[in-house]
Structures are given as structure tokens and as C-alpha cells.
Design an enzyme around this catalytic site. Sequence first.
Site, mmCIF file in Angstrom:
data_model
loop_
_atom_site.group_PDB
_atom_site.id
_atom_site.type_symbol
_atom_site.label_atom_id
_atom_site.label_comp_id
_atom_site.label_asym_id
_atom_site.label_seq_id
_atom_site.Cartn_x
_atom_site.Cartn_y
_atom_site.Cartn_z
ATOM 1 N N ASN A 111 -0.498 11.654 0.398
ATOM 2 C CA ASN A 111 0.287 10.464 0.073
ATOM 3 C C ASN A 111 0.961 10.629 -1.278
ATOM 4 O OD1 ASN A 111 -0.590 8.918 2.344
ATOM 5 N ND2 ASN A 111 -2.579 8.658 1.354
ATOM 6 N N ARG B 136 -5.935 10.780 -10.656
ATOM 7 C CA ARG B 136 -5.320 11.391 -9.458
ATOM 8 C C ARG B 136 -4.828 10.271 -8.549
ATOM 9 N NH1 ARG B 136 -5.567 10.382 -4.691
ATOM 10 N NH2 ARG B 136 -7.527 11.088 -3.842
ATOM 11 N N ASP C 246 -13.967 6.305 -1.830
ATOM 12 C CA ASP C 246 -13.037 6.143 -0.709
ATOM 13 C C ASP C 246 -12.326 7.454 -0.369
ATOM 14 O OD1 ASP C 246 -11.587 4.661 1.173
ATOM 15 O OD2 ASP C 246 -9.950 4.344 -0.250
ATOM 16 N N ASP C 247 -11.963 8.211 -1.395
ATOM 17 C CA ASP C 247 -11.208 9.450 -1.146
ATOM 18 C C ASP C 247 -12.076 10.509 -0.482
ATOM 19 O OD1 ASP C 247 -8.727 8.588 -2.440
ATOM 20 O OD2 ASP C 247 -10.014 8.454 -4.194
ATOM 21 N N TYR D 157 0.871 -1.180 0.000
ATOM 22 C CA TYR D 157 0.000 0.000 0.000
ATOM 23 C C TYR D 157 0.908 1.230 0.000
ATOM 24 C CZ TYR D 157 -4.244 2.539 1.477
ATOM 25 O OH TYR D 157 -5.309 3.390 1.555
ATOM 26 N N GLU E 107 -12.021 5.141 -6.769
ATOM 27 C CA GLU E 107 -10.733 5.414 -6.130
ATOM 28 C C GLU E 107 -9.850 6.256 -7.042
ATOM 29 O OE1 GLU E 107 -10.062 3.798 -2.918
ATOM 30 O OE2 GLU E 107 -8.605 5.433 -2.952
ATOM 31 N N ASP E 108 -9.357 7.330 -6.509
ATOM 32 C CA ASP E 108 -8.348 8.154 -7.180
ATOM 33 C C ASP E 108 -8.782 8.667 -8.558
ATOM 34 O OD1 ASP E 108 -7.080 7.648 -4.842
ATOM 35 O OD2 ASP E 108 -5.237 6.869 -5.708
ATOM 36 N N ASN F 34 -5.204 7.109 7.632
ATOM 37 C CA ASN F 34 -5.404 6.621 6.268
ATOM 38 C C ASN F 34 -6.726 5.868 6.170
ATOM 39 O OD1 ASN F 34 -5.137 4.789 3.867
ATOM 40 N ND2 ASN F 34 -3.209 5.900 3.727
ATOM 41 N N LYS G 52 -5.769 -1.849 -2.872
ATOM 42 C CA LYS G 52 -6.932 -1.636 -1.990
ATOM 43 C C LYS G 52 -7.662 -2.964 -1.780
ATOM 44 C CE LYS G 52 -7.011 2.997 -1.542
ATOM 45 N NZ LYS G 52 -7.211 3.814 -0.369
HETATM 46 N N1 LIG Z 1 -4.676 9.811 4.099
HETATM 47 C C1 LIG Z 1 -5.667 9.392 3.341
HETATM 48 O O1 LIG Z 1 -6.388 8.433 3.686
HETATM 49 C C2 LIG Z 1 -5.948 10.088 2.063
HETATM 50 C C3 LIG Z 1 -5.070 10.973 1.542
HETATM 51 N N2 LIG Z 1 -5.344 11.608 0.363
HETATM 52 C C4 LIG Z 1 -4.315 12.487 -0.167
HETATM 53 O O2 LIG Z 1 -4.773 13.812 -0.217
HETATM 54 C C5 LIG Z 1 -4.190 14.477 -1.311
HETATM 55 C C6 LIG Z 1 -5.271 15.205 -2.073
HETATM 56 O O3 LIG Z 1 -6.234 14.312 -2.521
HETATM 57 P P1 LIG Z 1 -7.636 14.845 -3.062
HETATM 58 O O4 LIG Z 1 -8.308 15.678 -2.079
HETATM 59 O O5 LIG Z 1 -8.348 13.686 -3.591
HETATM 60 O O6 LIG Z 1 -7.139 15.747 -4.281
HETATM 61 P P2 LIG Z 1 -7.916 16.891 -5.034
HETATM 62 O O7 LIG Z 1 -7.205 17.086 -6.315
HETATM 63 O O8 LIG Z 1 -9.349 16.617 -5.038
HETATM 64 O O9 LIG Z 1 -7.681 18.181 -4.099
HETATM 65 C C7 LIG Z 1 -6.467 18.813 -3.960
HETATM 66 C C8 LIG Z 1 -6.712 20.158 -3.333
HETATM 67 O O10 LIG Z 1 -5.458 20.711 -3.024
HETATM 68 C C9 LIG Z 1 -5.441 22.051 -3.489
HETATM 69 N N3 LIG Z 1 -4.085 22.479 -3.807
HETATM 70 C C10 LIG Z 1 -3.289 22.069 -4.810
HETATM 71 N N4 LIG Z 1 -2.130 22.749 -4.780
HETATM 72 C C11 LIG Z 1 -2.213 23.614 -3.754
HETATM 73 C C12 LIG Z 1 -1.350 24.592 -3.222
HETATM 74 N N5 LIG Z 1 -0.149 24.810 -3.739
HETATM 75 N N6 LIG Z 1 -1.770 25.312 -2.163
HETATM 76 C C13 LIG Z 1 -2.981 25.088 -1.621
HETATM 77 N N7 LIG Z 1 -3.837 24.178 -2.067
HETATM 78 C C14 LIG Z 1 -3.463 23.454 -3.132
HETATM 79 C C15 LIG Z 1 -6.327 22.050 -4.712
HETATM 80 O O11 LIG Z 1 -6.720 23.388 -4.957
HETATM 81 P P3 LIG Z 1 -7.688 23.801 -6.165
HETATM 82 O O12 LIG Z 1 -9.032 23.305 -5.736
HETATM 83 O O13 LIG Z 1 -7.596 25.267 -6.177
HETATM 84 O O14 LIG Z 1 -7.182 23.112 -7.369
HETATM 85 C C16 LIG Z 1 -7.443 21.142 -4.245
HETATM 86 O O15 LIG Z 1 -8.382 21.859 -3.523
HETATM 87 C C17 LIG Z 1 -3.442 13.418 -2.113
HETATM 88 O O16 LIG Z 1 -2.078 13.514 -1.823
HETATM 89 C C18 LIG Z 1 -3.978 12.114 -1.587
HETATM 90 O O17 LIG Z 1 -3.009 11.109 -1.600
HETATM 91 C C19 LIG Z 1 -6.514 11.418 -0.310
HETATM 92 C C20 LIG Z 1 -7.423 10.535 0.159
HETATM 93 C C21 LIG Z 1 -7.184 9.753 1.358
HETATM 94 C C1 LIG Z 2 -5.148 6.783 0.709
HETATM 95 C C2 LIG Z 2 -5.808 7.198 -0.502
HETATM 96 O O1 LIG Z 2 -6.872 6.726 -0.838
HETATM 97 C C3 LIG Z 2 -5.181 8.209 -1.316
HETATM 98 O O2 LIG Z 2 -4.150 8.754 -0.945
HETATM 99 O O3 LIG Z 2 -5.729 8.497 -2.385
HETATM 100 MG MG LIG Z 3 -7.343 7.121 -2.868
#
Ligand SMILES: NC(=O)C1=CN([C@@H]2O[C@H](COP(=O)(O)OP(=O)(O)OC[C@H]3O[C@@H](n4cnc5c(N)ncnc54)[C@H](OP(=O)(O)O)[C@@H]3O)[C@@H](O)[C@H]2O)C=CC1
Ligand SMILES: CC(=O)C(=O)O
Ligand SMILES: [Mg+2]
Length: 655
Positions: A500, A245, A358-359, A192, A335-336, A544, A263
Site C-alpha cells: 500500500n 513505516r 496488525d501488520d 483508508y 500499527e506501522d 487488506n 484504523k
Molecule cells: N495489504 C495489507 O493488509 C498490508 C499491506 N502491507 C504493505 O506491505 C508493505 C511492506 O510492509 P512491511 O512488511 O510491514 O514492511 P517491512 O519494512 O517490514 O518489510 C519490507 C520487506 O521488503 C523488502 N524489500 C525492500 N525493498 C526490496 C526490494 N527492492 N526487493 C526485494 N525486497 C525488498 C525488505 O527487505 P530487507 O529485509 O532486506 O530490508 C523487507 O524484507 C507495505 O507497503 C505495506 O503497506 C503491510 C501490512 C498489511
Molecule cells: C494495511 C496496512 O496495515 C498497511 O499497509 O500497513
Molecule cells: Mg499497517
Amino acid sequence: MAGSGEEKNGGVAAVSGGVEDAYGEDRATEDQPSHAVGRLRRQVYMGCFIFSSTCPWCFNQAQAPFDYTVKIVMPCHFRAFSGHSLLRDPRHNKGLSFTEKERDAHYLRGLLPPIVLYQELQEKRLLQNVRQFEVPLQRYMALMDLQARTLISSDAYTFILLNDPSGLQERNERLFYKLLVDNVEELLPVVYTPTVGEACQKYGSIFRRPQGLYISLKEKGRILEVLRNWPEKSIQVIVVTDGERILGLGDLGCQGMGIPVGKLALYSALGGVRPSACLPITIDVGTNNEVLLKDEFYIGLRQKRATGQEYSELLDEFMSAVRQNYGQKVLVQFEDFANHNAFALLEKYRENHLVFNDDIQGTAAVVLAGLIAALKSVGGSLGDHTFLFFGAGEAGTGIAELVALAISRQSKFSIDEARNKIWLVDSKGLVVRSREGTLQPFKKRYAHEHEPIKDLLGAVKAIRPTALIGSAGVARSFTKEVVEAMSSINKRPIILALSNPTSQSECTAEQAYSWSQGHAIFGSGSPFDPVKYNNKVFVPAQANNAYIFPGFGLGVVIAGAIRVTDDMVLAAAEGLAEQVTLEHIDKGLIYPPFSIIRKISANIAARVAEKAYDLGSFAVSCSSLEFYQHEKQVHIVLLFYVQAWLVISLARKIW
Ligand SMILES: NC(=O)C1=CN([C@@H]2O[C@H](COP(=O)(O)OP(=O)(O)OC[C@H]3O[C@@H](n4cnc5c(N)ncnc54)[C@H](OP(=O)(O)O)[C@@H]3O)[C@@H](O)[C@H]2O)C=CC1
Ligand SMILES: CC(=O)C(=O)O
Ligand SMILES: [Mg+2]
């Protein structure tokens, strides 16, 4: 109690709930000799049914590991499941742990070296061998080889089996899961995040054999046909990505396949869902990643991503083919996907299909649970605090919505008032009212009255949050100044660096503890080792969604659910939070350790199933409801817990 006829499809392979389909007639695969096996299986199931009649909750479709008992213990598959074929089938191969009797019964004499290695010893040997690889990606490849279902030619296989001194080339799925279950804290970072991220980036070069189903634009109009090419007919959980993504690594196109595969391995290892009931899918609509498009080893379509009508028609066809082929009780986990598709797909399909993002939803549940636990140290209830999100996409706004729902349920606040306690920062700065006209719909509810602020440090100083939650995928964005500002505002600042893989984490555990002088309550999406600071050892939490989705999926399956609701997601968060003990809190932990994840998953499953049942016919099919109706008087969550725990523990014994 019986699966409803409407779920069957031309007499093949529909998944339905309740007891009846557990007899397994409808999930025979093409390579299973039919009638004798059917009869034997019926007898085994009848035995189980007698057991289950005293406790009907113990027996339903999630009990399918019994299939395995029939296939491997009974010498009933004759030559079709014996000799070479058996050794080449990772699901049934036991490698050197076939007993003398089994070697005779299954025509294995001479195909294996004479020694019989019991599974524990096999496991020990494999673990030692995995540990010999220093590079995480090599460990990943070794483990995936062990799990892999699709095989190389029989001659090559025999050669490897007999000549591979490491034993790592053996395809032995049950050993893979045993290894993973018994060593979850050590091996989770390999199968993972973070290693799976690197595997996806290099998927083209390390690709050896298909591990899931690829559905590309080329298959438009024929998706049902493609689904029918998958060898397993009885599917309970699908994890699907379009690769746009992948973690915080961006668009990896078709190479995103590593994510559904990883997953689903966790669905089986941590949630007891039978591996053969799990289907990883990658939808390939092209990629906008120029590097991949120019890479000669890239395995996907060499074109820019399809969008608009072309994209949505493909997804519509996919969803209806899934329903047609597997029935309405198959859980489809998105997912993603990039957020411009993720929110829309969830909204579009959640009313009529069993879908879970999931996200958005899994992450929301894990973070809400962590916040509830953290507040036991910090004090106050959720509604007393202010939350600042750095990253306002799927993870950020998904969490925000669930936190707002939890606040409104716990207090006198309306959901809109609860949202006022939550602030978002995106790539353009603080989300404020004056930006409303240009904001994506999922951010608008958080566009509060405030002057614009461009940078995170400025936002922290102005908003003065209790908790800072990073989900922007921007590495090292929680600077020393940001962490110090959080510490000057709070005695115990809550700092979650969710992005991540590790390379994208907002800060490291060491930075969080040292910059906050040991006061931070810290969690991260990818694991960090414990940190020693001022002679004290701090154990970072791994915030996570892996804590949630295996138990969540199992809950959906055992309830025979047909829809996922926000209340079920909230129930999952509560199911996790209630397992954080005072002892954990005293140690600064906001989650129980991953070493007991199967117990955690059983509890989450029970909470989710109970909630689905409470919600009645909207969330659970009428056939399942009838089944549960006469049990109304009993403590349903306990029964679901017993059922979930039985599934998880039996899975471990039987695989
Ligand atoms: N720990 C866990 O279980 C999980 C972790 N994640 C992690 O979270 C991260 C984001 O995922 P996700 O939410 O799906 O992604 P998205 O693409 O949906 O969202 C990313 C967000 O970050 C913002 N962003 C990008 N660059 C910047 C910057 N320089 N300054 C401020 N904000 C910024 C974007 O802004 P804008 O809207 O303006 O483009 C957007 O709002 C990934 O790294 C993923 O691995 C995700 C799911 C689960
Ligand atoms: C953990 C997860 O789902 C992600 O980083 O997208
Ligand atoms: Mg994910």
C-alpha cells in the site's frame, strides 16, 4: 462476572469486563453531570439487564452505545449538554435532524435553521456533497471534518453551521459513521488506503484539529498524565504508531497520526466498537525523514529518531501507563512500526499485555483466509503448495508463520517441515542458508538450502511457487515477465500485490489479468476497479487487514480477553475464510464483498472470542471465565455470534 478490583485505578476509569461495569459509573467523563445521569443510566441499563438475563451474552462492556441513548434522548443533561454545547459536540450533535421536541428540550431553538432533515436525507445530502469533490484528499478532509471531535470556537461553529450551504462542516460523528457504514465500498478508499497515505504525507499542511493523542519524548516520565488529558475515560481499543513505516511510504514521523485515526474509524464502522472507546495515539520519537525535518509545517519533534534504551524506556512507560489508566483489557494495536521495532515490541509485550500487531498478525489472517479460498479453485490443500514472498518483513514473515501454522495443523507436517514450503525474497535476494549469519531472526527459519538468487524472476523460475505474495512496498516489481512465469508454472497462479498505497502496489489488477491472460487469482492491498479482459469482467480482491482487525478487536472485547494468541489469529482467518461461498469462488473472488463487512466482522469476532474462551485463563481474565463457566454446555460460538451481531447492529441504530 464483575470487573476485578485490581483493574481499577484510584477509583477512576478502569475498563473491566463482564456485566457490572456496563452500568457505566466508571466511565463518566468530566463533562457529564454525574448523579442524575448515573441514576438514569442505571435505569436504562437495568432495563437492558432484564433483557440480557435471558441472554447474558447480549450484554457486556461492548454495549456502551447505550450511553448515547441516555445522553441524547433524555433531557437530563440540562444546560451542560444542550444548546451550543450540544451542537458543538460531534458525538451527540444530530445537526438538522434534531426533532422539534429535541430542539425544545435541548435549548436549540434558533440555533438551527427551521427545517428538520431526517438522517437519511442528511446522509443523502452529505454523500452528494462528498462526491462533488473530485480530488480524493478533499473527500478525506470533508469526511474527517464531519467526524472530528475537537472543535473550533463556538462562535465560529455557529457561523459555519448556519452559513455552510454544503453542510460538510457540520461535526456530526453519528452521521459520519452512518455514511461510512452505508457506503463502505465507496468510502473505504477515502478514509483508508490509498487516500489516508496521501493525507499522512500532507498532514502538516492539512492539519486542522487534533484527532488523537500525541505522546512525544518531551512527555517522558509524564505519560500517565498525558493519557488522563484525553477526554474519554473508558477505552477499549488503542491503535498506536510511531510513524516509522507508514504503509509503503516510509518514515512520516508524527504525521503518521492519520493511520491510527483511520484504523479506529473502521473499528467503529465495521466492528461496532463505540467511537468514544477508541483512542488513536502517535508516539513521536523524532523522524529520520530529512524532507520532514526541513519542512516548516512539520508537526512533530524536529530531531532524529531516538533508538535503543531511550526508545524502549518510552515504550515501557507507555505500556504501563496504558495498563494503569485503562486496565488489562484494553487492546493495544501496534500499527506501522518499522520491523526492527515491531517484532521486538510484540515479543516483549505479548506475554503480559493485550497487544496485537496488525501488520504482522492481521495481515497474516487476511492472507491465509484468501489462500484457503483460492485453493478451492486451484485444488489441493495448503500443504500441497509452495509459497514465495517478495518482501520478508512484518507482513511477509507474519503471513509465512501463520501459513506454516495452518499447514502443520491441517496435515502431518511439523511446523519446520511446513516452513520448508515457504520461501522469502528480501532486498538482497532469495533468503537461503548461506546467508543465515547475517539474517534478522524472523527470517532465519526460512533460510533453506538453495543457491543464492538475486532477482525475483530468477526466484520464481527456480522455486516454482503456486502463490506469489508481494509485501516489499516496491512499486511495479511484479513485471510482465514475472507474471508470465507464474502463469507458465500454474494454471491458476495466485498473485497478491499487498503493498500500500496504490502507488506502491507490485502490479495493477489490469496487468495481473492481462499478463496472465485472465488466469490469475489476484488480490491487492489497496483497491482496484474491476477489469474487463477478453470480454470478461474480473473483480480483484482487496487483500487488506481491514477484513480482520475490526472483527478481531470486537472478539477480544466481548470475550473479555487479556492476551492475544496465535490460535486466536488463526481463528480469525478461519472465520473469514468460511464466509467465502462457492458463488464467490465461481466469480473468482477470494473474499466476500466489503459491502457485508459487518456480518463478516461479527463472525470473526465470534470465532476469536470462542478461541479465547477455549484457551481459558491464559487468554481470558478469571472474572470473564467465571461468567462463562455455567454456559459450557451451550454452543458458545453461536452465543458469541449473537452478541457480536447485536453490538454491531445496535451500534448502527444508536450512533
Ligand atoms: N495489504 C495489507 O493488509 C498490508 C499491506 N502491507 C504493505 O506491505 C508493505 C511492506 O510492509 P512491511 O512488511 O510491514 O514492511 P517491512 O519494512 O517490514 O518489510 C519490507 C520487506 O521488503 C523488502 N524489500 C525492500 N525493498 C526490496 C526490494 N527492492 N526487493 C526485494 N525486497 C525488498 C525488505 O527487505 P530487507 O529485509 O532486506 O530490508 C523487507 O524484507 C507495505 O507497503 C505495506 O503497506 C503491510 C501490512 C498489511
Ligand atoms: C494495511 C496496512 O496495515 C498497511 O499497509 O500497513
Ligand atoms: Mg499497517
